[in-house]
Write a protein that holds these residues in place. Structure first.
Motif, PDB file in Angstrom:
ATOM      1  N   LEU A   1       0.809  -1.218   0.000  1.00  0.00           N
ATOM      2  CA  LEU A   1       0.000   0.000   0.000  1.00  0.00           C
ATOM      3  C   LEU A   1       0.844   1.271   0.000  1.00  0.00           C
TER       4      LEU A   1
ATOM      5  N   ALA B   1      -1.078   5.754  -3.208  1.00  0.00           N
ATOM      6  CA  ALA B   1      -2.284   6.572  -3.322  1.00  0.00           C
ATOM      7  C   ALA B   1      -2.037   8.018  -2.926  1.00  0.00           C
TER       8      ALA B   1
ATOM      9  N   VAL C   1      -6.674   8.538   0.349  1.00  0.00           N
ATOM     10  CA  VAL C   1      -7.108   7.288   0.955  1.00  0.00           C
ATOM     11  C   VAL C   1      -8.501   7.482   1.540  1.00  0.00           C
TER      12      VAL C   1
ATOM     13  N   HIS D   1     -10.798   5.590   4.049  1.00  0.00           N
ATOM     14  CA  HIS D   1     -10.710   4.544   5.075  1.00  0.00           C
ATOM     15  C   HIS D   1     -12.099   4.348   5.674  1.00  0.00           C
TER      16      HIS D   1
ATOM     17  N   LEU E   1      -3.116   0.135   9.205  1.00  0.00           N
ATOM     18  CA  LEU E   1      -3.192   0.855   7.937  1.00  0.00           C
ATOM     19  C   LEU E   1      -2.209   2.022   7.922  1.00  0.00           C
TER      20      LEU E   1
ATOM     21  N   LEU F   1       0.964   2.759   5.426  1.00  0.00           N
ATOM     22  CA  LEU F   1       1.060   3.977   4.612  1.00  0.00           C
ATOM     23  C   LEU F   1       2.314   4.779   4.943  1.00  0.00           C
TER      24      LEU F   1
ATOM     25  N   PRO G   1       0.125   9.771   1.372  1.00  0.00           N
ATOM     26  CA  PRO G   1      -1.035  10.364   0.694  1.00  0.00           C
ATOM     27  C   PRO G   1      -1.185  11.840   1.061  1.00  0.00           C
TER      28      PRO G   1
ATOM     29  N   LEU H   1      -6.685  11.936   3.600  1.00  0.00           N
ATOM     30  CA  LEU H   1      -7.314  10.707   4.080  1.00  0.00           C
ATOM     31  C   LEU H   1      -8.686  11.064   4.630  1.00  0.00           C
TER      32      LEU H   1
ATOM     33  N   TYR I   1     -11.979   9.480   6.614  1.00  0.00           N
ATOM     34  CA  TYR I   1     -12.372   8.358   7.479  1.00  0.00           C
ATOM     35  C   TYR I   1     -13.839   8.497   7.875  1.00  0.00           C
TER      36      TYR I   1
END
Length: 260
Positions: A19, A23, A26, A28, A45, A49, A68, A71, A73
């Motif tokens: 991973l 990206a 992300v 999540h 995770l 990352l 990234p 992100l 979430y």
């Protein structure tokens, strides 16, 4: 569609090695495990990352390009706990009661600390009960599961699955770093009112009403937890900062469209 799929399992850290560096953004959406006080899946995770590339040049500079940019979430409004039916917004301190909600609080904290540390814009979307055509409480209605009488009822909050997905995209575009957003619709409903509306739309009997004292005896503990937390959640930040317009402002809008 030209998408490269990388299969990983958040309960098997070794499966996440590919991973890193893949990206720019992300999403999540994985829930925590069903037990424990911390969200180990989120930690795994982030560890994957954050793996630094093997390079003799500036490791800090390489890492900033390796991570990234954003992100997003999806958490839960359950982190607020019981608010006694009060109107609340994102400034309300979290007061999670259930173990499930505590794990979500842990995930939010870890993600926001990680975002500040590495300069990743983390957006936390707190979602309530998610509904859609295939996510209506048909089983409960057919089983005749009771709800509380009006004087004992609790306020619940809802969001259509499509609006939640659209809000995630909006957060990717407009979300402020470390910011929390309540992703709820405009409905102001007691739990019983929600079930009554769905029952009427589906042509099913409305659920029986019982007192809170009766519920404590007749209903399973997991269901009682949902009947013990009451809150009305505002969505002003969602609309203003994420420039978001709900496709389904209320459950009634969805049910009307469904009848057409």
């Amino acid at each position: 569609m030209g998408v490269r799929a990388i299969r990983g399992d958040l309960d098997r850290p070794g499966s996440l090695r590919k991973l890193a560096g893949r990206a720019d953004v992300v999403f999540h959406f994985a829930p925590p495990a069903a037990e424990g006080v911390r969200d180990l899946r989120t930690r795994r995770l982030l560890s994957a990352l954050s793996r630094q590339p093997v390079c003799k040049s500036s490791r800090a500079g390489m890492l900033s390009r390796h991570l990234p940019r954003r992100l997003v979430y999806i958490s839960t409004t359950g982190v607020y706990g019981d608010c006694g039916g009060e109107w609340i917004d994102e400034s309300r301190p979290v007061k999670a009661v259930t173990a499930r909600a505590r794990r979500r609080v842990d995930a939010e904290r870890v993600l926001r600390v990680w975002g500040r540390r590495y300069g990743v814009a983390v957006s936390v979307l707190r979602a309530p009960g998610i509904y859609a055509e295939e996510r209506l409480p048909v089983g409960r209605l057919r089983n005749g599961t009771a709800v509380l009488v009006a004087e004992d009822d609790v306020f619940t909050n809802h969001i259509h699955a499509e609006d939640l997905a659209r809000a995630a995209i909006a957060a990717m575009r407009f979300g402020k770093p470390g910011r929390v957003y309540n992703v709820v619709d405009d409905s102001v409903l007691g739990m019983g009112g929600y079930f009554d509306r769905v029952a009427d739309a589906l042509g099913l009997p409305r659920p029986p009403r019982i007192s809170r004292a009766e519920a404590a005896v007749r209903l399973p503990p997991a269901l009682l937890t949902f009947m013990s937390e009451s809150r009305r959640i505002g969505n002003r930040r969602l609309k203003r900062e994420l420039r978001f317009t709900l496709r389904y402002p209320t459950i009634d809008d969805f049910l009307r469209e469904r009848r057409r």
